[in-house]
Design a protein around this motif. Sequence first.
Motif, short mmCIF file in Angstrom:
data_model
loop_
_atom_site.label_atom_id
_atom_site.label_comp_id
_atom_site.label_asym_id
_atom_site.label_seq_id
_atom_site.Cartn_x
_atom_site.Cartn_y
_atom_site.Cartn_z
N GLU A 170 0.83 -1.20 0.00
CA GLU A 170 0.00 0.00 0.00
C GLU A 170 0.86 1.26 0.00
O GLU A 170 0.60 2.21 -0.73
CB GLU A 170 -0.93 0.04 1.23
CG GLU A 170 -2.13 -0.88 1.14
CD GLU A 170 -1.87 -2.23 1.79
OE1 GLU A 170 -0.68 -2.51 2.08
OE2 GLU A 170 -2.82 -2.98 2.01
N ILE A 171 1.90 1.26 0.84
CA ILE A 171 2.77 2.43 0.91
C ILE A 171 3.51 2.61 -0.41
O ILE A 171 3.65 3.74 -0.90
CB ILE A 171 3.79 2.27 2.07
CG1 ILE A 171 3.05 1.96 3.39
CG2 ILE A 171 4.63 3.53 2.21
CD1 ILE A 171 2.02 2.99 3.79
N ALA A 172 3.95 1.50 -1.01
CA ALA A 172 4.66 1.58 -2.29
C ALA A 172 3.76 2.19 -3.37
O ALA A 172 4.19 3.03 -4.16
CB ALA A 172 5.14 0.19 -2.71
N VAL A 173 2.49 1.76 -3.40
CA VAL A 173 1.57 2.28 -4.41
C VAL A 173 1.24 3.74 -4.15
O VAL A 173 1.14 4.54 -5.09
CB VAL A 173 0.28 1.43 -4.46
CG1 VAL A 173 -0.79 2.11 -5.29
CG2 VAL A 173 0.59 0.06 -5.04
N SER A 174 1.09 4.13 -2.89
CA SER A 174 0.79 5.54 -2.58
C SER A 174 1.89 6.46 -3.06
O SER A 174 1.66 7.65 -3.30
CB SER A 174 0.57 5.72 -1.07
OG SER A 174 1.79 5.62 -0.35
N GLU A 175 3.11 5.92 -3.24
CA GLU A 175 4.25 6.71 -3.69
C GLU A 175 4.31 6.85 -5.22
O GLU A 175 5.21 7.49 -5.74
CB GLU A 175 5.56 6.07 -3.20
CG GLU A 175 5.81 6.25 -1.71
CD GLU A 175 6.16 7.68 -1.36
OE1 GLU A 175 6.83 8.34 -2.17
OE2 GLU A 175 5.75 8.15 -0.29
N MET A 176 3.35 6.22 -5.92
CA MET A 176 3.39 6.32 -7.39
C MET A 176 2.09 6.85 -7.98
O MET A 176 1.92 6.84 -9.20
CB MET A 176 3.74 4.95 -8.00
CG MET A 176 2.69 3.88 -7.80
SD MET A 176 3.13 2.30 -8.60
CE MET A 176 4.26 1.59 -7.42
N GLN A 193 -9.68 -2.21 13.54
CA GLN A 193 -8.56 -2.95 14.08
C GLN A 193 -7.77 -3.67 12.99
O GLN A 193 -6.67 -4.13 13.22
CB GLN A 193 -9.06 -3.99 15.10
CG GLN A 193 -9.89 -3.39 16.23
CD GLN A 193 -9.11 -2.39 17.04
OE1 GLN A 193 -7.92 -2.60 17.31
NE2 GLN A 193 -9.74 -1.29 17.42
N GLY A 194 -8.37 -3.76 11.81
CA GLY A 194 -7.74 -4.57 10.77
C GLY A 194 -6.97 -3.77 9.73
O GLY A 194 -6.51 -4.33 8.76
N ILE A 195 -6.89 -2.47 9.90
CA ILE A 195 -6.15 -1.66 8.94
C ILE A 195 -5.12 -0.82 9.67
O ILE A 195 -5.41 -0.26 10.73
CB ILE A 195 -7.11 -0.77 8.12
CG1 ILE A 195 -6.36 -0.09 6.97
CG2 ILE A 195 -7.82 0.25 8.98
CD1 ILE A 195 -7.28 0.53 5.94
N LYS A 196 -3.92 -0.78 9.17
CA LYS A 196 -2.85 -0.07 9.86
C LYS A 196 -3.04 1.43 9.80
O LYS A 196 -3.54 1.98 8.83
CB LYS A 196 -1.51 -0.45 9.22
CG LYS A 196 -1.14 -1.90 9.42
CD LYS A 196 0.22 -2.17 8.83
CE LYS A 196 0.65 -3.58 9.18
NZ LYS A 196 1.05 -4.37 8.05
N LYS A 197 -2.58 2.09 10.85
CA LYS A 197 -2.65 3.55 10.89
C LYS A 197 -1.89 4.14 9.72
O LYS A 197 -2.29 5.15 9.15
CB LYS A 197 -2.06 4.06 12.21
CG LYS A 197 -2.09 5.57 12.34
CD LYS A 197 -1.41 6.04 13.61
CE LYS A 197 -1.34 7.55 13.67
NZ LYS A 197 -0.58 8.05 14.83
N GLY A 198 -0.79 3.51 9.33
CA GLY A 198 0.01 4.02 8.23
C GLY A 198 -0.76 4.11 6.93
O GLY A 198 -0.55 5.02 6.13
N VAL A 199 -1.69 3.17 6.70
CA VAL A 199 -2.50 3.20 5.50
C VAL A 199 -3.49 4.35 5.56
O VAL A 199 -3.72 5.05 4.58
CB VAL A 199 -3.22 1.85 5.29
CG1 VAL A 199 -4.14 1.92 4.08
CG2 VAL A 199 -2.21 0.73 5.13
#
Length: 336
Positions: A170-176, A193-199
């Motif tokens: 997800e982080i990789a895609v957000s960078e493109m 609870q099932g999704i990271k704060k970073g996302v």
Amino acid sequence: MPTEGPNGSRTLTLSLDQYVDGVRRGDRSILARAITLIESRKAEHQAIAQEMLVKLLPHTGKSQRIGISGLPGAGKSTFIDAFGSMLTALGHKVAVLAVDPTSSRTGGSILGDKTRMARLSVDANAYIRPSPTSGNLGGVARATREAVLVCEAAGFDVILVETVGVGQSEIAVSEMVDFFLVLMIAGGGDELQGIKKGVLEVADMIAITKADGDNIKRAQATAADYSHALRIITPASPTWSPPVVSVSAMENRGLDDVWEKLSAHKKLTSASGESTAKRRAQQIRWMWAMVDDRLVQRLKSDAKVKALIPGLEHDVADGRLTPALGVEHLFKAFGV
């Protein structure tokens, strides 16, 4: 010369001009071959691929790049099929690129993607392409970034990048991409609870899916939960506050709302100059990420390092050597 496709298929490498001209014409066969060339790990293929990209660069950058992610079961493929079909009906040309770092055995699931996106797979104004993985997210991210450029040069004005895997993809895609859409399932709020704060921190919008039938009220309650969660997270953009919407891909409800918000985001960030600045920053981060990948590949392929790795890993695992000293030994063998 022969080249190997993502599923072991073999085709003939075209000349540089044939690749460039074919992509610019929107020839589907040559577009597929051009992306296969990009995905190849062979040095000679990569050399041609980079020359091709340089010639295509003047024809890139005009699309709307949209990342789409979500937990398993959120209905990503169903959403993309319905959303993409709506966009082609509006006159857009849509390319769907899938990033899946989890499927190291199959190298992507072309048939699976086309089965799950039944309408788009037969749409003359749509193109679906998964990325081969080999368990290497860095390689997939590079190939997908470059596939975006090729699809733009072929005339696609909306690029949907789907993250099939979870975690760092997800982080990789957000960078493109220009806009990152996260799909979530309707429910009583347990999904938080099932999704990271970073996302959530990189999300530009959250869409609660399957908001139809008896599930509409649950979708509304879940949307409220995420709206509250987003209030305590600093938005990624200084000019945009991520909205939360509910959609039904099965009933085509809410898809127009998603597109309206995407269009509003594009207009706002274009006017402020944020979209241009974001793409420029992404290009620089892309370059340094490729430097990291290339250095690691060179290090691991060095004969002295390869001979040293098994023993070093054994010593580090058994606690006879610290990881830091292991790194020093590797670099010394590499001559750094």
